[in-house]
Design a protein around this motif. Structure first.
Motif, PDB file in Angstrom:
ATOM      1  N   ALA A  95       0.835  -1.217   0.000  1.00 35.06           N
ATOM      2  CA  ALA A  95       0.000   0.000   0.000  1.00 35.06           C
ATOM      3  C   ALA A  95       0.860   1.253   0.000  1.00 35.06           C
ATOM      4  O   ALA A  95       0.543   2.238  -0.679  1.00 35.06           O
ATOM      5  N   GLN A  96       1.960   1.225   0.732  1.00 38.50           N
ATOM      6  CA  GLN A  96       2.853   2.390   0.765  1.00 38.50           C
ATOM      7  C   GLN A  96       3.516   2.629  -0.597  1.00 38.50           C
ATOM      8  O   GLN A  96       3.745   3.773  -0.974  1.00 38.50           O
ATOM      9  N   VAL A  97       3.800   1.556  -1.336  1.00 40.21           N
ATOM     10  CA  VAL A  97       4.357   1.703  -2.694  1.00 40.21           C
ATOM     11  C   VAL A  97       3.365   2.472  -3.562  1.00 40.21           C
ATOM     12  O   VAL A  97       3.725   3.434  -4.255  1.00 40.21           O
ATOM     13  N   ASP A 118      -2.592 -16.601  -3.230  1.00 39.38           N
ATOM     14  CA  ASP A 118      -2.916 -17.836  -2.510  1.00 39.38           C
ATOM     15  C   ASP A 118      -4.258 -18.383  -2.984  1.00 39.38           C
ATOM     16  O   ASP A 118      -4.340 -19.469  -3.519  1.00 39.38           O
ATOM     17  N   ASP A 119      -5.307 -17.589  -2.766  1.00 42.62           N
ATOM     18  CA  ASP A 119      -6.665 -18.032  -3.084  1.00 42.62           C
ATOM     19  C   ASP A 119      -7.511 -16.792  -3.381  1.00 42.62           C
ATOM     20  O   ASP A 119      -7.054 -15.666  -3.170  1.00 42.62           O
ATOM     21  N   PRO A 120      -8.734 -16.989  -3.871  1.00 44.37           N
ATOM     22  CA  PRO A 120      -9.554 -15.832  -4.245  1.00 44.37           C
ATOM     23  C   PRO A 120      -9.775 -14.824  -3.113  1.00 44.37           C
ATOM     24  O   PRO A 120      -9.717 -13.622  -3.339  1.00 44.37           O
ATOM     25  N   ALA A 121     -10.016 -15.305  -1.906  1.00 39.40           N
ATOM     26  CA  ALA A 121     -10.264 -14.373  -0.788  1.00 39.40           C
ATOM     27  C   ALA A 121      -9.033 -13.519  -0.496  1.00 39.40           C
ATOM     28  O   ALA A 121      -9.148 -12.304  -0.269  1.00 39.40           O
ATOM     29  N   GLN A 122      -7.862 -14.130  -0.528  1.00 39.05           N
ATOM     30  CA  GLN A 122      -6.621 -13.385  -0.260  1.00 39.05           C
ATOM     31  C   GLN A 122      -6.356 -12.364  -1.356  1.00 39.05           C
ATOM     32  O   GLN A 122      -6.017 -11.214  -1.094  1.00 39.05           O
ATOM     33  N   VAL A 123      -6.525 -12.767  -2.628  1.00 40.67           N
ATOM     34  CA  VAL A 123      -6.290 -11.843  -3.743  1.00 40.67           C
ATOM     35  C   VAL A 123      -7.301 -10.697  -3.701  1.00 40.67           C
ATOM     36  O   VAL A 123      -6.951  -9.536  -3.953  1.00 40.67           O
ATOM     37  N   THR A 124      -8.525 -11.005  -3.336  1.00 35.11           N
ATOM     38  CA  THR A 124      -9.554  -9.966  -3.211  1.00 35.11           C
ATOM     39  C   THR A 124      -9.174  -8.959  -2.133  1.00 35.11           C
ATOM     40  O   THR A 124      -9.258  -7.744  -2.341  1.00 35.11           O
ATOM     41  N   ALA A 125      -8.744  -9.460  -0.982  1.00 33.64           N
ATOM     42  CA  ALA A 125      -8.360  -8.570   0.122  1.00 33.64           C
ATOM     43  C   ALA A 125      -7.147  -7.713  -0.272  1.00 33.64           C
ATOM     44  O   ALA A 125      -7.114  -6.501   0.003  1.00 33.64           O
ATOM     45  N   LEU A 126      -6.159  -8.313  -0.919  1.00 31.55           N
ATOM     46  CA  LEU A 126      -4.987  -7.561  -1.381  1.00 31.55           C
ATOM     47  C   LEU A 126      -5.410  -6.485  -2.375  1.00 31.55           C
ATOM     48  O   LEU A 126      -5.020  -5.317  -2.245  1.00 31.55           O
ATOM     49  N   ASN A 128      -8.388  -5.095  -2.866  1.00 28.89           N
ATOM     50  CA  ASN A 128      -9.183  -4.046  -2.224  1.00 28.89           C
ATOM     51  C   ASN A 128      -8.311  -3.104  -1.409  1.00 28.89           C
ATOM     52  O   ASN A 128      -8.508  -1.889  -1.436  1.00 28.89           O
ATOM     53  N   GLY A 129      -7.335  -3.652  -0.695  1.00 28.52           N
ATOM     54  CA  GLY A 129      -6.432  -2.815   0.089  1.00 28.52           C
ATOM     55  C   GLY A 129      -5.605  -1.889  -0.795  1.00 28.52           C
ATOM     56  O   GLY A 129      -5.408  -0.708  -0.475  1.00 28.52           O
ATOM     57  N   LEU A 130      -5.127  -2.408  -1.911  1.00 30.13           N
ATOM     58  CA  LEU A 130      -4.341  -1.573  -2.828  1.00 30.13           C
ATOM     59  C   LEU A 130      -5.220  -0.540  -3.518  1.00 30.13           C
ATOM     60  O   LEU A 130      -4.782   0.593  -3.760  1.00 30.13           O
ATOM     61  N   THR A 139      -4.079  11.381  -6.690  1.00 32.17           N
ATOM     62  CA  THR A 139      -4.789  11.366  -7.973  1.00 32.17           C
ATOM     63  C   THR A 139      -6.206  10.819  -7.870  1.00 32.17           C
ATOM     64  O   THR A 139      -7.025  11.077  -8.735  1.00 32.17           O
ATOM     65  N   HIS A 140      -6.501  10.022  -6.847  1.00 28.36           N
ATOM     66  CA  HIS A 140      -7.824   9.416  -6.655  1.00 28.36           C
ATOM     67  C   HIS A 140      -8.221   8.506  -7.814  1.00 28.36           C
ATOM     68  O   HIS A 140      -9.403   8.344  -8.104  1.00 28.36           O
ATOM     69  N   ILE A 141      -7.248   7.910  -8.488  1.00 26.48           N
ATOM     70  CA  ILE A 141      -7.511   7.047  -9.641  1.00 26.48           C
ATOM     71  C   ILE A 141      -7.285   5.590  -9.229  1.00 26.48           C
ATOM     72  O   ILE A 141      -6.236   5.267  -8.684  1.00 26.48           O
ATOM     73  N   PRO A 142      -8.247   4.705  -9.487  1.00 29.28           N
ATOM     74  CA  PRO A 142      -8.054   3.300  -9.130  1.00 29.28           C
ATOM     75  C   PRO A 142      -6.970   2.644  -9.966  1.00 29.28           C
ATOM     76  O   PRO A 142      -6.616   3.123 -11.050  1.00 29.28           O
TER      77      PRO A 142
END
Length: 158
Positions: A95-97, A118-126, A128-130, A139-142
């Protein structure tokens, strides 16, 4: 190959338009729209162009250039401290990057040392956090999110 200044500007404008369109589709609007400014009542193509121009107008040249980069980050969560992020980017977490450099995208790898999948839940959480880190940046750009899975062992995200 070198581009003329006008060709480089056109390429940058096109790239930012794609980013702005993606942002609009995902319900994210630049600060002026968020602050309550009425959205233009024009067709979707023209609306995307208007938003892109407004977003670009508020960005520095460094921010525009950063939006063209897709980077790899190390860790399975947005706030996981990994020494490789510190070595490569001078910060501790994925997130800091994203917040420090304001890049346009991130790419996940499973077996190349970044170990993001690892799995869908982990990738989703990563992801969403990023995305939260990107949206809270200047910039407020996804982000555009990619994954490298060709050849060798792959992780099924069924």
């Amino acid at each position: 190959m070198s581009l003329s200044r006008s060709s480089a500007r056109r390429s940058l404008s096109a790239a930012i338009a794609v980013v702005a369109t993606a942002a609009m589709v995902n319900g994210v609007h630049p600060p002026a729209a968020v602050a309550g400014t009425a959205r233009p009542q024009i067709g979707p193509g023209l609306a995307a162009e208007a938003v892109a121009k407004r977003v670009m107008h508020g960005m520095s040249l460094d921010q525009k250039i950063a939006q063209l980069f897709v980077v790899s980050v190390w860790g399975k969560s947005a706030n996981e401290v990994n020494p490789t992020n510190q070595t490569n980017y001078g910060v501790d977490t994925p997130a800091q990057v994203i917040q420090k450099y304001g890049v346009g995208g991130v790419i996940y790898f499973n077996n190349s040392g970044t170990d993001n999948v690892d799995d869908p839940a982990q990738v989703t959480a990563l992801s969403n956090g990023l995305q939260r880190a990107a949206i809270s940046s200047n910039t407020h750009i996804p982000l555009i999110v990619a994954i490298d899975q060709e050849g060798g062992n792959v992780s099924s995200l069924d």
